[in-house]
Design a protein around this motif. Structure first.
Motif, PDB file in Angstrom:
ATOM      1  N   LEU A  79       0.872  -1.173   0.000  1.00  0.00           N
ATOM      2  CA  LEU A  79       0.000   0.000   0.000  1.00  0.00           C
ATOM      3  C   LEU A  79       0.907   1.220   0.000  1.00  0.00           C
ATOM      4  O   LEU A  79       1.675   1.428   0.946  1.00  0.00           O
ATOM      5  N   ASP A  82      -1.430   6.650   2.229  1.00  0.00           N
ATOM      6  CA  ASP A  82      -1.851   6.688   3.622  1.00  0.00           C
ATOM      7  C   ASP A  82      -3.320   6.300   3.670  1.00  0.00           C
ATOM      8  O   ASP A  82      -4.201   7.139   3.539  1.00  0.00           O
ATOM      9  N   ASP A  95      -5.464   2.697  -3.259  1.00  0.00           N
ATOM     10  CA  ASP A  95      -5.139   1.587  -2.380  1.00  0.00           C
ATOM     11  C   ASP A  95      -6.349   1.098  -1.606  1.00  0.00           C
ATOM     12  O   ASP A  95      -6.525  -0.103  -1.407  1.00  0.00           O
ATOM     13  N   TRP A 266      -5.876  -5.005  11.006  1.00  0.00           N
ATOM     14  CA  TRP A 266      -5.274  -3.842  10.352  1.00  0.00           C
ATOM     15  C   TRP A 266      -4.543  -3.002  11.394  1.00  0.00           C
ATOM     16  O   TRP A 266      -5.149  -2.344  12.219  1.00  0.00           O
ATOM     17  N   GLN A 268      -2.945   0.064  11.433  1.00  0.00           N
ATOM     18  CA  GLN A 268      -2.910   1.188  10.509  1.00  0.00           C
ATOM     19  C   GLN A 268      -1.536   1.835  10.451  1.00  0.00           C
ATOM     20  O   GLN A 268      -0.911   2.121  11.467  1.00  0.00           O
ATOM     21  N   LYS A 271       0.545  -2.799   8.706  1.00  0.00           N
ATOM     22  CA  LYS A 271       0.144  -3.952   7.909  1.00  0.00           C
ATOM     23  C   LYS A 271      -1.357  -4.159   7.951  1.00  0.00           C
ATOM     24  O   LYS A 271      -2.025  -3.810   8.935  1.00  0.00           O
ATOM     25  N   TRP A 293      -0.846  -6.890   3.163  1.00  0.00           N
ATOM     26  CA  TRP A 293      -0.427  -5.622   2.587  1.00  0.00           C
ATOM     27  C   TRP A 293       0.467  -4.880   3.582  1.00  0.00           C
ATOM     28  O   TRP A 293       0.091  -4.696   4.745  1.00  0.00           O
ATOM     29  N   GLU A 295       2.223  -1.253   4.429  1.00  0.00           N
ATOM     30  CA  GLU A 295       2.040   0.161   4.084  1.00  0.00           C
ATOM     31  C   GLU A 295       3.392   0.867   3.997  1.00  0.00           C
ATOM     32  O   GLU A 295       4.199   0.789   4.917  1.00  0.00           O
ATOM     33  N   ALA A 297       3.422   4.247   2.403  1.00  0.00           N
ATOM     34  CA  ALA A 297       3.095   5.680   2.413  1.00  0.00           C
ATOM     35  C   ALA A 297       4.016   6.494   1.524  1.00  0.00           C
ATOM     36  O   ALA A 297       4.617   7.479   1.935  1.00  0.00           O
TER      37      ALA A 297
END
Length: 585
Positions: A79, A82, A95, A266, A268, A271, A293, A295, A297
């Motif tokens: 991802l 954000d 995303d 999740w 945030q 992952k 997934w 992240e 950013a």
């Protein structure tokens, strides 16, 4: 009404970081919709008078994973944005949509090769006049908590989205349905997302939604729109469970979907994990058991891909040539034409020099698109000569932008005709915070300075969208449009239409009565073939007004790990079609 803008950053390609949005644009100033948009329009309609063939109940759809051998494996993806919500009504960036594509199912889906819509949760979508639509839903489908996926599930989702004070990103998609305006009221939303209502709406439900029976929804539009059924695969039209409406904040983090995968956890910013839902009964399901997934950013995931920790990625511009020269890596590369348009906007509401078409022509012809792309995004973009992706959606045609050619002499002449650039002033280029975007627009700024002698400065900002919607820009600004559904209208009306004759539309300050009339003529066409022609006329009017400068269309590129097979990229978002992906045994 002005549409929100979303970020088009896909999970795989660096170029995605440059894509801003269809609905407009995440952390960057781009956007993604997740619905593909190509191929003949009209395949989503049926019924006498619609002028189109029925979408069918799945004929021509890609083969699903339910009939294939399922690998006990986890696919590791990226991802880049954000991501802050997984609520379908509030998700309009690339995303978010990429995740929700396997957590939820919509009424229609889009063929990844042709982008034609076909019925999926819908058994049938029919109309006789393009104004009243009857949607029949397949029997026996449920959400992951056991609630039925029925007409009420769609009605509650659409009503929640359409209610203004809920302040969701996909609100504007429902403005075509009867009863939308009374649901808006007046409200303000602060940076923390707190909504203060200053004028209460006079309605809480769309009068144009009627539950005929548990599996039949009747939708009445404010006016005929031949393209309505093509919209219905977009995230904003997904159904939601009653439990989700009862706990919206919880559903935003751990959604209750009706798709083949369900969210497990999740963390945030870190992952997001999902696993195969055993209760899924429709044919299109990924042939593996889990997805993870990570992240990033906006940061490059390429080092982790090289280390084997990620299954799909793309190299940053500096490593592009090296990656393509590696026989092993290049044998695991997939690419296809993209559809996200990166373009330059002008604060027309500021007046001179931005409201002078000659100035806008000068900026456009001073940009050496081909050289900049070869330097910053080799193989990942192509110069744009239109506002609608050529051959990507019905009505898309190259060359509609007369002043998108690189012509320094003509650029200088246009600038002189506009009265020149104010002495001693610096041109500000506003954009979102993203490393690749900043490189790209630095190169654009350099080209403008070299060919027009205009000094510039970049203004990368994390609150790009808020500043744009509040008309807080003093110079030109980077935009990106990623289509939500397969129709040329989607590149035009949401971005340039619906403005006030005196103040123009929200983000740009643009308004042209002839453009508005051409869009309305397309909406009123008896079938999509005729509608496409009218929308193409609207693009010609836009080309003459030249309110924005098309810069480039995306090219979808991804490198994948040795354990993956059948890697297919969505023709519009560029993300991997997870329902077709396979794991080598």
């Amino acid at each position: 009404m002005t549409r929100h803008v979303r970020l088009t950053v896909t999970a795989v390609a660096t170029v995605a970081a440059l894509t801003l949005t269809a609905c407009g644009s995440g952390s960057d100033d781009s956007g993604t919709s997740g619905t593909s948009a190509a191929g003949p329009a009209g395949s989503g309609q049926s019924g006498a008078g619609s002028g189109a063939a029925p979408a069918g109940s799945g004929a021509g759809a890609p083969a699903g994973g339910n009939d294939a051998e399922v690998s006990d494996a986890v696919v590791k993806l990226v991802l880049n944005q954000d991501v802050d919500t997984l609520l379908p009504m509030d998700s309009n960036v690339g995303d978010n949509i990429g995740v929700l594509d396997v957590i939820y199912d919509g009424l229609v889906r889009y063929d990844p090769k042709t982008s034609k819509p076909y019925n999926y949760v819908a058994q049938d979508i029919a109309t006789k006049d393009n104004k009243v639509w009857t949607i029949k839903i397949k029997d026996g489908l449920t959400f992951q908590n056991g609630e039925p996926v029925d007409a009420a599930a769609f009605a509650r989702s659409w009503n929640y989205s359409a209610y203004g004070p809920n302040a969701v990103a996909n609100n504007y998609f429902f403005e075509r349905i009867d009863g939308y305006e009374p649901m808006q009221g007046e409200y303000e939303e602060d940076d923390a997302g707190k909504v203060t209502v200053t004028k209460e709406p006079t309605a809480k439900e769309l009068s144009g939604l009627k539950i005929v029976d548990p599996l039949t929804l009747e939708v009445t539009l404010t006016a005929p729109f031949a393209g309505f059924s093509t919209m219905l695969g977009y995230t904003g039209f997904f159904p939601v469970a009653k439990a989700c409406i009862d706990d919206v904040s919880g559903c935003a983090v751990k959604p209750i979907g009706n798709g083949p995968f369900q969210v497990d956890q999740w963390d945030q910013g870190q992952k997001l994990t999902a696993s195969r839902w055993d209760g899924y009964t429709l044919p299109e399901s990924p042939a593996f058991t889990g997805i993870e997934w990570t992240e990033y950013a906006g940061k490059s995931s390429w080092p982790d891909f090289q280390a084997g920790d990620i299954d799909v990625s793309a190299p940053p511009p500096a490593l592009w040539a090296q990656a393509n020269a590696d026989p092993d890596l290049s044998s695991r590369k997939v690419e296809s034409p993209g559809a996200a348009l990166t373009y330059i906007g002008f604060p027309l509401y500021k007046g001179k020099p931005y409201d002078n078409i000659e100035f806008r022509k000068a900026i456009s012809m001073a940009i050496d698109r081909k050289t900049i792309i070869e330097k910053i995004l080799p193989g990942q973009a192509v110069p744009a000569t239109s506002w609608v992706v050529p051959d990507g959606v019905p009505g898309g045609k190259a060359g509609t932008c007369e002043w998108c050619r690189f012509d320094p002499a003509a650029a200088k002449a246009a600038l002189a005709k506009a009265g020149g650039w104010p002495a001693g002033q610096t041109l500000t280029i506003h954009l979102g915070k993203d490393e690749t975007s900043e490189q790209y627009f630095k190169a654009i700024g350099d080209s403008i300075k070299l060919n027009l002698g205009i000094d510039y400065k970049l203004d990368p900002t994390p609150d790009f969208f808020d500043r744009r919607s509040s008309r807080g820009f003093t110079g030109i600004f980077r935009n990106n449009w990623f289509p939500d559904y397969p129709l040329n209208e989607n590149y035009l009306a949401p971005v340039y239409g619906g403005g006030d004759a005196k103040k123009g539309n929200k983000n740009l300050g643009f308004y042209d009565a002839k453009f508005e009339q051409a869009i309305k003529a397309g909406d009123a066409a008896p079938n999509l073939d005729e509608a496409v022609v009218k929308y193409a006329d609207a693009e010609k009017i836009l080309a003459a007004d030249f309110p924005t400068v098309p810069v480039s269309f995306s090219q979808n590129v991804a490198f994948y790990s040795e354990r993956l097979d059948n890697v297919v990229l969505d023709p519009f978002s560029g993300s991997v079609e997870l329902r077709l992906l396979k794991i080598k045994q």
